[in-house]
Design a protein around this motif. Structure first.
Motif, short mmCIF file in Angstrom:
data_model
loop_
_atom_site.label_atom_id
_atom_site.label_comp_id
_atom_site.label_asym_id
_atom_site.label_seq_id
_atom_site.Cartn_x
_atom_site.Cartn_y
_atom_site.Cartn_z
N ALA A 95 -66.69 -92.03 -77.93
CA ALA A 95 -67.85 -92.11 -78.83
C ALA A 95 -67.80 -91.06 -79.94
CB ALA A 95 -69.15 -91.98 -78.03
N ILE A 96 -67.17 -89.92 -79.68
CA ILE A 96 -67.09 -88.89 -80.72
C ILE A 96 -65.78 -88.96 -81.52
CG2 ILE A 96 -68.66 -87.32 -79.49
CD1 ILE A 96 -66.09 -85.56 -78.94
N GLY A 97 -64.93 -89.90 -81.17
CA GLY A 97 -63.69 -90.09 -81.92
C GLY A 97 -62.59 -89.09 -81.59
N ALA A 98 -62.60 -88.55 -80.37
CA ALA A 98 -61.53 -87.62 -79.97
C ALA A 98 -60.19 -88.35 -79.97
CB ALA A 98 -61.83 -87.05 -78.58
N LYS A 99 -59.12 -87.60 -80.19
CA LYS A 99 -57.79 -88.19 -80.24
C LYS A 99 -57.10 -88.21 -78.89
CE LYS A 99 -57.27 -86.37 -84.89
NZ LYS A 99 -56.77 -85.23 -85.64
N VAL A 100 -57.44 -87.23 -78.03
CA VAL A 100 -56.74 -87.07 -76.76
C VAL A 100 -57.74 -86.79 -75.65
CG1 VAL A 100 -55.03 -85.66 -75.50
CG2 VAL A 100 -54.71 -86.11 -77.95
N LEU A 101 -57.54 -87.47 -74.51
CA LEU A 101 -58.27 -87.16 -73.29
C LEU A 101 -57.27 -86.51 -72.35
CD1 LEU A 101 -60.92 -87.45 -71.60
CD2 LEU A 101 -59.86 -89.50 -70.60
N TRP A 102 -57.55 -85.26 -71.98
CA TRP A 102 -56.63 -84.48 -71.14
C TRP A 102 -57.34 -84.11 -69.86
CZ3 TRP A 102 -52.14 -81.70 -73.51
CH2 TRP A 102 -51.38 -81.04 -72.53
N LEU A 103 -56.88 -84.66 -68.74
CA LEU A 103 -57.43 -84.33 -67.43
C LEU A 103 -56.54 -83.25 -66.81
CD1 LEU A 103 -58.31 -87.87 -66.02
CD2 LEU A 103 -59.59 -86.45 -67.64
N GLN A 104 -57.15 -82.15 -66.47
CA GLN A 104 -56.41 -80.99 -65.97
C GLN A 104 -55.66 -81.28 -64.68
OE1 GLN A 104 -56.08 -78.37 -68.66
NE2 GLN A 104 -55.65 -77.56 -66.66
N GLN A 105 -54.81 -80.36 -64.31
CA GLN A 105 -53.99 -80.49 -63.11
C GLN A 105 -54.88 -80.79 -61.90
OE1 GLN A 105 -51.35 -77.22 -62.63
NE2 GLN A 105 -50.41 -78.05 -60.78
N GLY A 106 -54.47 -81.80 -61.13
CA GLY A 106 -55.23 -82.20 -59.94
C GLY A 106 -56.27 -83.27 -60.21
N ILE A 107 -56.43 -83.66 -61.49
CA ILE A 107 -57.45 -84.65 -61.85
C ILE A 107 -56.74 -85.92 -62.34
CG2 ILE A 107 -59.50 -85.14 -63.24
CD1 ILE A 107 -59.79 -82.07 -63.58
N TRP A 108 -57.12 -87.05 -61.74
CA TRP A 108 -56.49 -88.33 -62.06
C TRP A 108 -57.55 -89.41 -62.00
CZ3 TRP A 108 -51.36 -89.16 -63.28
CH2 TRP A 108 -50.95 -90.49 -63.33
N SER A 109 -57.65 -90.22 -63.05
CA SER A 109 -58.59 -91.33 -63.07
C SER A 109 -58.02 -92.47 -63.90
CB SER A 109 -59.95 -90.89 -63.64
OG SER A 109 -60.78 -92.03 -63.84
N GLU A 110 -57.58 -93.52 -63.20
CA GLU A 110 -57.06 -94.69 -63.90
C GLU A 110 -58.15 -95.31 -64.78
OE1 GLU A 110 -53.98 -96.04 -63.88
OE2 GLU A 110 -53.04 -94.83 -62.30
N GLU A 111 -59.39 -95.31 -64.31
CA GLU A 111 -60.49 -95.88 -65.09
C GLU A 111 -60.69 -95.09 -66.39
OE1 GLU A 111 -65.18 -97.19 -64.73
OE2 GLU A 111 -64.30 -95.97 -63.14
N ALA A 112 -60.69 -93.77 -66.30
CA ALA A 112 -60.84 -92.94 -67.50
C ALA A 112 -59.68 -93.19 -68.46
CB ALA A 112 -60.91 -91.46 -67.12
N ALA A 113 -58.47 -93.30 -67.92
CA ALA A 113 -57.30 -93.56 -68.77
C ALA A 113 -57.44 -94.89 -69.49
CB ALA A 113 -56.03 -93.54 -67.92
N ARG A 114 -57.88 -95.91 -68.77
CA ARG A 114 -58.05 -97.24 -69.38
C ARG A 114 -59.07 -97.18 -70.51
NH1 ARG A 114 -61.87 -100.49 -69.10
NH2 ARG A 114 -62.80 -99.64 -67.22
N ILE A 115 -60.21 -96.55 -70.26
CA ILE A 115 -61.27 -96.44 -71.28
C ILE A 115 -60.74 -95.71 -72.50
CG2 ILE A 115 -63.48 -95.32 -71.81
CD1 ILE A 115 -64.18 -95.86 -68.77
N ALA A 116 -60.06 -94.60 -72.28
CA ALA A 116 -59.55 -93.80 -73.39
C ALA A 116 -58.50 -94.57 -74.19
CB ALA A 116 -58.98 -92.49 -72.87
N GLN A 117 -57.56 -95.21 -73.49
CA GLN A 117 -56.51 -95.95 -74.18
C GLN A 117 -57.08 -97.14 -74.95
OE1 GLN A 117 -53.96 -96.48 -70.74
NE2 GLN A 117 -52.54 -94.91 -71.47
N GLU A 118 -58.06 -97.82 -74.39
CA GLU A 118 -58.69 -98.94 -75.09
C GLU A 118 -59.39 -98.49 -76.35
OE1 GLU A 118 -61.23 -100.83 -72.20
OE2 GLU A 118 -59.56 -101.86 -71.23
N ASN A 119 -59.71 -97.20 -76.43
CA ASN A 119 -60.37 -96.64 -77.60
C ASN A 119 -59.42 -95.82 -78.47
OD1 ASN A 119 -63.47 -97.17 -77.61
ND2 ASN A 119 -62.88 -96.92 -75.46
N GLY A 120 -58.11 -96.05 -78.29
CA GLY A 120 -57.11 -95.46 -79.17
C GLY A 120 -56.73 -94.02 -78.88
N MET A 121 -57.15 -93.50 -77.75
CA MET A 121 -56.82 -92.11 -77.42
C MET A 121 -55.51 -92.03 -76.64
SD MET A 121 -60.37 -90.26 -76.34
CE MET A 121 -61.18 -91.66 -75.59
#
Length: 140
Positions: A95-121
């Motif tokens: 929603a804010i137009g960020a370029k990259v979503l970075w989940l720190q070490q130990g954090i994994w979310s396929e759903e978050a990745a899908r949402i981010a990639q669908e929005n061009g991140m």
């Protein structure tokens, strides 16, 4: 197809070109990993924007209650929250137009990745931004 992080060269390019890093879940407690990592990144010249509804200032910077409250563009949204909260963070980052979503070490979310990639991140998961900056030379 299973998620794969970008190649290390691409991660290095992302870091070399990043101006601002919004850190979701940045703690005001100096002994917490989020604080230590963000302080190290700040000392390397990155603009750290703390996102924590329970604090006013962290690392000398104004703290914002949410990504939507940040009044400037954000290149990387670096997440120090448990995996179950990451899809919501991904939506806010989109929603804010960020370029990259970075989940720190130990954090994994396929759903978050899908949402981010669908929005061009670009998405990076289960990697420490400080370690990647050291390995790739980031802002050399």
């Amino acid at each position: 197809m299973a998620f794969q992080n970008p190649a290390r060269e691409e991660i290095g390019n992302i870091l070399a070109n990043a101006g601002s890093i919004a850190v979701v879940g940045l703690s005001d407690k100096p002994d917490r990993t989020s604080h230590l990592v963000s302080m190290a990144m700040q000392s390397r010249g990155y603009r750290i924007i703390p996102v924590n509804p329970g604090a006013e200032h962290i690392l000398g910077e104004t703290c914002y209650p949410s990504l939507a409250d940040i009044p400037e563009p954000v290149d990387i949204v670096n997440v120090f929250r448990r995996s179950e909260y990451c899809a919501e963070v991904a939506q806010e980052a989109a929603a804010i137009g960020a370029k990259v979503l970075w989940l720190q070490q130990g954090i994994w979310s396929e759903e978050a990745a899908r949402i981010a990639q669908e929005n061009g991140m670009t998405v990076i998961m289960d990697r420490c931004i400080k370690v990647e900056d050291a390995i790739t030379g980031g802002r050399s």
